[in-house]
Write a protein that holds these residues in place. Structure first.
Motif, PDB file in Angstrom:
ATOM      1  N   ILE A 115       0.842  -1.181   0.000  1.00 31.81           N
ATOM      2  CA  ILE A 115       0.000   0.000   0.000  1.00 31.81           C
ATOM      3  C   ILE A 115       0.884   1.240   0.000  1.00 31.81           C
ATOM      4  CG2 ILE A 115      -1.771   1.285   1.240  1.00 31.81           C
ATOM      5  CD1 ILE A 115      -2.820  -1.293   0.161  1.00 31.81           C
ATOM      6  N   GLU A 116       0.649   2.142  -0.943  1.00 34.23           N
ATOM      7  CA  GLU A 116       1.445   3.363  -1.049  1.00 34.23           C
ATOM      8  C   GLU A 116       0.595   4.569  -0.688  1.00 34.23           C
ATOM      9  OE1 GLU A 116       4.534   4.520  -4.300  1.00 34.23           O
ATOM     10  OE2 GLU A 116       2.622   5.410  -4.903  1.00 34.23           O
ATOM     11  N   ASN A 148       4.025  -2.943   3.428  1.00 33.20           N
ATOM     12  CA  ASN A 148       3.976  -4.206   2.705  1.00 33.20           C
ATOM     13  C   ASN A 148       3.956  -5.360   3.705  1.00 33.20           C
ATOM     14  OD1 ASN A 148       3.979  -5.997   0.590  1.00 33.20           O
ATOM     15  ND2 ASN A 148       6.181  -5.914   0.255  1.00 33.20           N
ATOM     16  N   ASN A 149       2.942  -6.200   3.621  1.00 41.24           N
ATOM     17  CA  ASN A 149       2.833  -7.420   4.431  1.00 41.24           C
ATOM     18  C   ASN A 149       2.881  -8.619   3.486  1.00 41.24           C
ATOM     19  OD1 ASN A 149       2.446  -5.662   6.534  1.00 41.24           O
ATOM     20  ND2 ASN A 149       0.244  -6.018   6.699  1.00 41.24           N
ATOM     21  N   ALA A 150       3.808  -9.535   3.739  1.00 45.74           N
ATOM     22  CA  ALA A 150       3.972 -10.680   2.845  1.00 45.74           C
ATOM     23  C   ALA A 150       4.069 -11.976   3.644  1.00 45.74           C
ATOM     24  CB  ALA A 150       5.229 -10.511   1.982  1.00 45.74           C
ATOM     25  N   ASN A 151       3.360 -12.990   3.174  1.00 45.17           N
ATOM     26  CA  ASN A 151       3.433 -14.340   3.734  1.00 45.17           C
ATOM     27  C   ASN A 151       3.916 -15.286   2.637  1.00 45.17           C
ATOM     28  OD1 ASN A 151       2.287 -13.779   6.390  1.00 45.17           O
ATOM     29  ND2 ASN A 151       0.373 -13.428   5.298  1.00 45.17           N
ATOM     30  N   THR A 152       4.929 -16.084   2.939  1.00 43.37           N
ATOM     31  CA  THR A 152       5.540 -16.951   1.937  1.00 43.37           C
ATOM     32  C   THR A 152       5.573 -18.389   2.429  1.00 43.37           C
ATOM     33  OG1 THR A 152       6.962 -15.124   1.223  1.00 43.37           O
ATOM     34  CG2 THR A 152       7.576 -17.328   0.501  1.00 43.37           C
ATOM     35  N   VAL A 153       5.186 -19.297   1.566  1.00 43.21           N
ATOM     36  CA  VAL A 153       5.258 -20.735   1.847  1.00 43.21           C
ATOM     37  C   VAL A 153       6.091 -21.374   0.745  1.00 43.21           C
ATOM     38  CG1 VAL A 153       3.977 -22.880   2.112  1.00 43.21           C
ATOM     39  CG2 VAL A 153       3.013 -20.746   2.991  1.00 43.21           C
ATOM     40  N   THR A 168       6.874 -14.766   7.424  1.00 41.96           N
ATOM     41  CA  THR A 168       6.036 -13.569   7.431  1.00 41.96           C
ATOM     42  C   THR A 168       6.948 -12.353   7.487  1.00 41.96           C
ATOM     43  OG1 THR A 168       4.235 -14.710   8.568  1.00 41.96           O
ATOM     44  CG2 THR A 168       4.231 -12.301   8.642  1.00 41.96           C
ATOM     45  N   ASN A 169       6.651 -11.368   6.657  1.00 42.10           N
ATOM     46  CA  ASN A 169       7.485 -10.176   6.589  1.00 42.10           C
ATOM     47  C   ASN A 169       6.592  -8.935   6.564  1.00 42.10           C
ATOM     48  OD1 ASN A 169       9.031  -7.954   5.029  1.00 42.10           O
ATOM     49  ND2 ASN A 169      10.632  -9.430   5.518  1.00 42.10           N
ATOM     50  N   ILE A 170       6.805  -8.030   7.503  1.00 39.26           N
ATOM     51  CA  ILE A 170       6.051  -6.782   7.579  1.00 39.26           C
ATOM     52  C   ILE A 170       7.045  -5.632   7.499  1.00 39.26           C
ATOM     53  CG2 ILE A 170       4.477  -5.364   8.954  1.00 39.26           C
ATOM     54  CD1 ILE A 170       3.560  -7.935  10.337  1.00 39.26           C
ATOM     55  N   SER A 171       6.877  -4.766   6.503  1.00 37.75           N
ATOM     56  CA  SER A 171       7.858  -3.695   6.300  1.00 37.75           C
ATOM     57  C   SER A 171       7.170  -2.358   6.051  1.00 37.75           C
ATOM     58  CB  SER A 171       8.787  -4.032   5.126  1.00 37.75           C
ATOM     59  OG  SER A 171       8.054  -4.083   3.915  1.00 37.75           O
ATOM     60  N   ASN A 207      13.526   3.014   6.999  1.00 37.72           N
ATOM     61  CA  ASN A 207      12.972   1.678   6.772  1.00 37.72           C
ATOM     62  C   ASN A 207      12.880   0.898   8.077  1.00 37.72           C
ATOM     63  OD1 ASN A 207      13.139   2.248   3.972  1.00 37.72           O
ATOM     64  ND2 ASN A 207      15.231   1.454   3.894  1.00 37.72           N
ATOM     65  N   THR A 208      11.806   0.139   8.237  1.00 34.19           N
ATOM     66  CA  THR A 208      11.672  -0.806   9.346  1.00 34.19           C
ATOM     67  C   THR A 208      11.091  -2.109   8.815  1.00 34.19           C
ATOM     68  OG1 THR A 208       9.455   0.017   9.912  1.00 34.19           O
ATOM     69  CG2 THR A 208      11.333   1.000  11.077  1.00 34.19           C
ATOM     70  N   THR A 209      11.565  -3.223   9.343  1.00 34.70           N
ATOM     71  CA  THR A 209      11.094  -4.544   8.922  1.00 34.70           C
ATOM     72  C   THR A 209      11.074  -5.481  10.121  1.00 34.70           C
ATOM     73  OG1 THR A 209      12.082  -4.267   6.719  1.00 34.70           O
ATOM     74  CG2 THR A 209      11.489  -6.496   7.363  1.00 34.70           C
TER      75      THR A 209
END
Length: 534
Positions: A115-116, A148-153, A168-171, A207-209
């Motif tokens: 989301i921007e 940006n929220n990303a979930n990876t399998v 799971t990555n939230i940035s 930046n934060t992650t």
């Protein structure tokens, strides 16, 4: 309100008419009535929706004869610019100044994931001093926040087991961009044209992650981890382009001198924390708490001379000499947090001091034959010398310098509604992929550089189609392209099935290819006498 509308080809960068009509932009010159030449016009809008979505913005343009001052502001969190390109070019005045702000992210919609949210404000000033001198100055401030929220399998089948992973990555990335641009164009007569356009960007960024993940195989769990990073980034750039065009005495002959300069400096201060729990006996659990300091610079400059010769009525010759020099540095220091609580334990293995110097010389004869007003073929040969020096550390014995001599064919066909292009180029591997050492980031991840990597050769083919039917108010555009890369640089990853540890290296292997296509069809709606749209 309008006295006259003029639509003509934008030939400022193509004074010798080497490009077809469909390849150059169109300029819409709106001749105002005398009363409107001193006026103010604009547009404002606002809207809101569910989940906190919003947008608002406005353009206000003041006209005083040839002077146009445009104030532009917007704010939205919809991953969009808020204005159409036509509104920015005409009402915003960017059709008079080059308009790089329309597509460089100044007004949002930089095509990133997530989301921007963007807020931008500034002014664009254009003025013509008679028919000989044109000036432009613009300044814009842009605040952009990307969430940006990303979930990876993932699942990977190895010889004796199957690896699986979840993460799971939230940035969040926030940047504050200050952009200052200008343009000076001087046309003292019908023979000479001089153009100079400088650009400056100052972009601090934060930046934060936070991340979490786990991995395992068919035997059970391998790892569980969580971590977070925070960083402060700066990115400052200056560039300018200068061109001098002179029409010579002989009809159809001309000389063009161009110069470009780009200075870019960026760096970061990063804090990285990782807590990894290992469920395999061969690798211990660990906590990493590190600070990284990075400074990078990319500077380049070039000059080219082009002599254009009209050999016969249908045959044209062009001879270009182009010289470029580029230097890139990448210096980074990694510090582990010691028992004293300070980041004072330098990691020699992970720190780097890289530099690449590149000199490129091009000699390119090019001939074009015009079979008719609608059909032209251009054929040429680009002779290129590249001299590349890679410096991997302060140890000069590791320096690598290589020369490359290549000849690349050039082909272009221009027809009434379509064009076909073919070209070739040499692409150097990234210097970071060539570092002749092994870098161990943890017991689960390491990289090995390959100083033996060779450049890739890229073949590019593209086709463009464009047709406008004035009678039916129908515009059709289509484009497609194909790129083939020889000696492709491939990232090779080796994984240990019992621990999940991976080693990454780089090799030249085979060929790679990619293709793209796209198009659009635009037609105007008509309202007949019965009131129904068709």
């Amino acid at each position: 309100m309008l006295d006259k509308i003029q639509v003509y080809d934008d030939r400022e960068e193509d004074p010798d008419h080497k490009l077809s009509d469909m390849e150059v932009g169109k300029i819409i010159n709106l001749k105002m009535k005398s009363k409107i030449k001193k006026s103010t016009m604009g547009k404002i809008y606002a809207g809101g929706g569910t989940r906190g979505r919003h947008e608002l913005g406005g353009i206000l343009s003041n006209f005083r004869d040839t002077l146009q001052i445009s104030l532009i502001g917007l704010s939205n969190n919809l991953n969009k610019t808020g204005f159409s390109s036509n509104e920015l070019y005409t009402m915003g005045g960017f059709n008079r100044s080059g308009g790089s702000e329309v597509w460089d992210g100044t007004f949002g919609n930089s095509y990133n994931n997530g989301i921007e949210s963007v807020s931008s404000a500034g002014l664009n000033i254009n003025n013509n001093y008679g028919e000989r001198l044109k000036l432009n100055l613009s300044y814009f401030y842009t605040n952009t926040v990307r969430d940006n929220n990303a979930n990876t399998v993932g699942m990977q089948t190895l010889a004796k087991t199957i690896l699986h992973s979840e993460s799971t990555n939230i940035s969040r990335r926030e940047e504050n961009k200050h952009a200052l641009n200008g343009l000076i164009e001087w046309v003292p007569d019908t023979i000479i044209r001089v153009r100079y356009d400088p650009h400056m960007d100052f972009v601090p960024q934060y930046n934060t992650t936070s991340s979490a993940g786990n991995s395992g195989n068919t035997e059970g769990k391998l790892t569980k981890s969580f971590g977070n990073t925070s960083g402060k980034v700066f990115n400052n750039t200056f560039s300018h382009n200068f061109s001098y065009y002179r029409r010579l005495k002989r009809p159809g002959d001309s000389f063009t001198l161009t110069h470009n300069l780009s200075l870019s400096e960026n760096g970061s201060d990063d804090f990285n924390y990782n807590n990894v729990t290992s469920y395999v006996s061969s690798i211990k659990s660990y906590i990493q708490d590190r600070y990284g300091e990075n400074d990078r610079a990319n500077n380049s400059g070039g000059i080219s001379e082009t002599y254009n010769r009209q050999i016969t009525k249908k045959l044209n010759g062009e001879f270009l000499v182009n010289t470029r020099y580029m230097t890139a540095t990448d210096q980074g220091f990694i510090y582990d947090r010691s028992s004293s609580g300070l980041y004072d334990s330098l990691s020699i293995n992970l720190s780097k001091n890289l530099q690449r110097n590149t000199f490129i010389q091009n000699l390119r004869p090019l001939f074009s034959y015009q079979f008719s007003d609608r059909f032209t073929i251009r054929i040429g040969l680009d002779g290129e010398l590249q001299y590349v020096v890679n410096k991997f550390s302060n140890d000069k014995s590791l320096d690598m310098g290589k020369r490359y001599y290549k000849f690349f064919p050039i082909f272009r066909l221009n027809a009434r509604y379509f064009s076909i292009d073919y070209s070739e180029r040499l692409q150097q591997p990234n210097i970071d992929q060539m570092v002749p050492i092994e870098r161990k980031y943890s017991d689960f991840y390491r990289t090995i550089g390959n100083p033996g990597l060779v450049p890739s050769k890229v073949h590019s083919l593209s086709v463009n189609f464009s047709k406008y039917d004035y009678n039916h108010q129908l515009n059709v555009n289509f484009y497609t392209g194909y790129n083939l890369t020889e000696n492709n640089v491939v990232q090779k990853t080796t994984k240990d099935g019992t621990t999940g540890a991976q080693t990454q290296s780089y090799v030249n292997e085979g060929s790679g290819a990619n293709a793209y296509f796209g198009g659009n069809r635009v037609s105007n709606l008509k309202r007949p006498s019965n009131g129904k749209l068709v």
